[in-house]
Design an enzyme around this catalytic site. Structure first.
Site, PDB file in Angstrom:
ATOM      1  N   ASP A   1      27.144  39.046  91.447  1.00  0.00           N
ATOM      2  CA  ASP A   1      27.071  37.880  92.325  1.00  0.00           C
ATOM      3  C   ASP A   1      27.659  38.226  93.699  1.00  0.00           C
ATOM      4  O   ASP A   1      28.508  39.116  93.834  1.00  0.00           O
ATOM      5  CB  ASP A   1      27.838  36.700  91.728  1.00  0.00           C
TER       6      ASP A   1
ATOM      7  N   TYR B   1      33.648  42.571  82.478  1.00  0.00           N
ATOM      8  CA  TYR B   1      34.054  41.701  83.581  1.00  0.00           C
ATOM      9  C   TYR B   1      35.521  41.317  83.435  1.00  0.00           C
ATOM     10  O   TYR B   1      36.037  41.178  82.307  1.00  0.00           O
ATOM     11  CB  TYR B   1      33.248  40.400  83.585  1.00  0.00           C
TER      12      TYR B   1
END
Length: 430
Positions: free
Chosen positions: A256, A322
């Site tokens: 992102d 992540y």
């Protein structure tokens, strides 16, 4: 019909050069050029005509055959100028001209291999089809095939470069109708890994939403939604070093715009479009990119690869790890949070396309797995959670639930709204 009978029919259609005569029988023998075939056939016809003349005294057949053959004209001393071949319109008499045009169009580009292609004019294509139809020819080679080969040999002899059929550096197109040549340059591909160290930078160039890239007041006439991208920070130095027209970026997935890409980085290939220079020092390129990116992006492990690597990069399964900074709408105990996290480990997650990307992605339900998940840090205000999962899992929605579009989710298991405030990708494992 024998070869000589077919050749007689060909001659009746009009004057024909050795190239075009020999090409009509190209599939019948190996080890000969079309010129050699054509000369041999014409010589055989001349000899046959001479034999008939001596037996009958009728020289009409000999005269007709002699008119069609440059070889026969010279040998039999037939007077008058040679007529232009009606099939190729005399092009095979000017192959050197086409080779010179091609070399001129290449200019000072750096290359090792070439391939020649021909765009046939409508008239030559029609002439060839008429000849095949009228004379029942079934063993011919196409005009463009011989043109490609013969001009290719001349260019190779002139430049010392090799002809390559699979992946040539340059493809030279001969446009017969326009009497011009053009050059298509194979892209240069550089593979590596990148880290993105600041937030707010997209991976690739985004055209301005208001003007679609044309330039407007909203984007300060740049045509861009964001002033810079990973693509541009990496590609600029490659374009300068190779003197390319542009660059294209190919990543193994994307993070992102508000996420960092840390750890060992994300694999990518950057493509130099139509480069003039192909021999580059990738170590120097790596240094220049990192200096220009100025701490926003870092690259490492650069190497030159073939185009096929892009397909491998795009199609390979990539697990991701992540780090999520998660906040909660209401207080959550550490025990309850850990129980919810453990409940997601090894579970298949069903995700309908998230609302935030629904405008550009197909509305599908994707199934992905969480391989591991753990609480790394806990404070009164937030939690740091590490997630190891399949590529393509939307971890923001794994956390928030996306109004029920992701099941199960951390929010759903807690019964308290959770959201990701910061997201870092720490590993892309292909």
């Amino acid at each position: 019909m024998s070869i000589l009978e077919t050749a007689k029919k060909i001659i009746e259609e009009g004057p024909i050069c050795d190239h075009c005569m020999g090409r009509q029988f190209a599939k019948l023998s190996t080890g000969l050029t079309n010129v050699e075939r054509g000369q041999a056939i014409k010589l055989a016809l001349t000899m046959e005509g001479d034999a008939i003349f001596k037996e009958s005294g009728d020289d009409s057949l000999l005269e007709e055959m002699a008119k069609s053959s440059k070889y026969a004209r010279k040998t039999l001393k037939i007077e008058g100028e040679d007529e232009k071949c009606w099939v190729c319109l005399g092009i095979f008499e000017n192959l050197d001209v086409w080779a010179d045009r091609a070399v001129e169009s290449i200019g000072d580009r750096e290359y090792s291999t070439i391939l020649v292609g021909t765009k046939v004019s409508g008239l030559i294509g029609e002439n060839e089809e008429i000849l095949w139809s009228e004379c029942g020819i079934t063993q011919a080679e196409q005009f463009k095939t011989e043109m490609n080969r013969e001009v290719g040999k001349l260019i190779s002899a002139h430049t010392g470069k090799d002809v390559e059929f699979e992946r040539p550096d340059l493809v030279i197109t001969l446009d017969i109708a326009d009497e011009s040549t053009s050059v298509q340059v194979k892209s240069l591909y550089v593979q590596g890994r990148y880290r993105k160290l600041v937030r707010g930078i997209p991976q690739t160039r985004w055209p301005c939403r208001s003007c679609g890239g044309r330039g407007c007041e909203q984007c300060d006439n740049t045509g861009k939604q964001y002033p810079e991208s990973v693509d541009e920070l990496i590609g600029k130095e490659l374009v300068e070093m190779t003197e390319a027209k542009d660059s294209k970026f190919h990543g193994a997935g994307r993070e992102d715009i508000d996420a960092l890409m840390l750890g060992t980085g994300r694999p990518f290939v950057v493509e130099a479009v139509s480069p003039r220079i192909r021999s580059i020092d990738v170590w120097e390129l790596e240094k220049k990119i990192n200096e220009f990116a100025d701490g926003k992006v870092e690259v490492e492990g650069l190497k030159i690869v073939e185009k096929a690597v892009i397909e491998t990069l795009k199609s390979s399964k990539a697990d991701k790890v992540y780090n999520l900074k998660v906040t909660f709408k209401e207080p959550v105990s550490t025990d309850k949070l850990e129980d919810a996290i453990n409940s997601l480990i090894g579970v298949q997650i069903h995700q309908r396309t998230p609302q935030r990307v629904a405008h550009r992605r197909a509305d599908l339900v994707r199934k992905r797995y969480v391989h591991n998940m753990k609480l790394v840090e806990r404070t009164d205000d937030f939690a740091i959670i590490e997630v190891h999962c399949d590529g393509g899992l939307y971890v923001k929605e794994l956390t928030s639930g996306d109004d029920g579009r992701t099941e199960p989710s951390l929010t759903g298991l807690l019964g308290i709204q959770a959201k990701v405030d910061e997201l870092n990708v720490i590993k892309v494992d292909i």
